[in-house]
Scaffold this motif. Structure first.
Motif, short mmCIF file in Angstrom:
data_model
loop_
_atom_site.label_atom_id
_atom_site.label_comp_id
_atom_site.label_asym_id
_atom_site.label_seq_id
_atom_site.Cartn_x
_atom_site.Cartn_y
_atom_site.Cartn_z
N ALA A 1 -2.63 -12.15 9.35
CA ALA A 1 -3.27 -11.21 8.64
C ALA A 1 -3.89 -10.12 9.50
N TYR A 2 -4.17 -10.37 10.72
CA TYR A 2 -4.70 -9.22 11.56
C TYR A 2 -3.66 -8.45 11.86
N TYR A 3 -2.54 -8.59 12.01
CA TYR A 3 -1.64 -7.62 12.71
C TYR A 3 -0.59 -7.11 11.43
N ALA A 4 -0.75 -7.49 10.12
CA ALA A 4 0.22 -7.34 9.12
C ALA A 4 -0.54 -5.96 8.32
N VAL A 5 -0.36 -4.90 9.21
CA VAL A 5 -1.19 -3.66 8.66
C VAL A 5 0.08 -2.81 8.36
N PRO A 6 0.19 -1.85 7.39
CA PRO A 6 1.18 -1.00 7.09
C PRO A 6 1.58 -0.34 7.84
N ARG B 1 4.01 -9.77 5.02
CA ARG B 1 3.59 -8.68 4.13
C ARG B 1 2.31 -8.10 4.65
N ALA B 2 2.20 -6.93 4.09
CA ALA B 2 1.02 -6.13 4.35
C ALA B 2 -0.06 -6.52 3.88
N MET B 3 -1.28 -6.98 4.82
CA MET B 3 -2.20 -7.72 4.11
C MET B 3 -3.44 -6.40 3.93
N HIS B 4 -3.25 -5.38 4.65
CA HIS B 4 -4.49 -4.32 4.49
C HIS B 4 -3.67 -3.16 3.71
N PRO B 5 -4.48 -2.61 2.96
CA PRO B 5 -3.86 -1.17 2.20
C PRO B 5 -3.96 -0.14 3.39
N PHE B 6 -3.17 0.97 3.03
CA PHE B 6 -3.08 2.12 3.64
C PHE B 6 -4.60 2.64 4.05
N PRO B 7 -4.97 3.30 4.98
CA PRO B 7 -6.37 3.76 5.09
C PRO B 7 -7.06 4.90 4.03
N ASP B 8 -6.13 5.76 3.48
CA ASP B 8 -6.54 6.56 2.51
C ASP B 8 -6.80 5.65 1.24
N VAL B 9 -6.29 4.54 0.97
CA VAL B 9 -6.46 3.94 -0.21
C VAL B 9 -8.08 2.78 -0.12
N HIS B 10 -7.90 2.64 1.24
CA HIS B 10 -8.89 1.70 1.61
C HIS B 10 -10.42 2.49 1.57
N PHE B 11 -10.31 3.88 1.87
CA PHE B 11 -11.49 4.65 2.00
C PHE B 11 -11.67 5.05 0.75
N ALA B 12 -10.81 5.39 -0.27
CA ALA B 12 -10.91 5.90 -1.73
C ALA B 12 -11.58 4.93 -2.33
N ALA B 13 -11.39 3.49 -2.21
CA ALA B 13 -12.39 2.58 -2.80
C ALA B 13 -13.64 2.39 -2.63
N ARG B 14 -13.96 2.78 -1.34
CA ARG B 14 -15.45 3.09 -0.81
C ARG B 14 -16.34 4.12 -1.46
#
Length: 68
Positions: free
Chosen positions: A2-7, A54-67
């Motif tokens: 989960a830590y390394y499975a980034v996009p 599988r990618a466990m974390h979203p792309f950064p722009d999706v992550h920041f758009a949610a906040r």
């Protein structure tokens, strides 16, 4: 994983999972007098016990758009 499975890192995580399964197979074959463990059977063990890549974390722009 989960830590390394980034996009963008899924290829490296897939390679790590493959190498882990390969070393696991070698260790299991070494422990047996008559090695009957094939890649086909190892594939079943791998799908059962090792998590899918599988990618466990979203792309950064999706992550920041949610906040914001």
């Amino acid at each position: 994983m989960a830590y390394y499975a980034v996009p963008g890192n899924t290829d490296a995580v897939s390679a790590f999972r493959y190498q882990m399964a390969r070393h696991w197979l070698k260790a299991l074959r070494r422990r047996s007098e008559r090695s009957r463990l094939t890649w086909k059977r190892m594939g079943r063990l791998e799908t059962r016990w090792l998590p899918k890549v599988r990618a466990m974390h979203p792309f950064p722009d999706v992550h920041f758009a949610a906040r914001t």
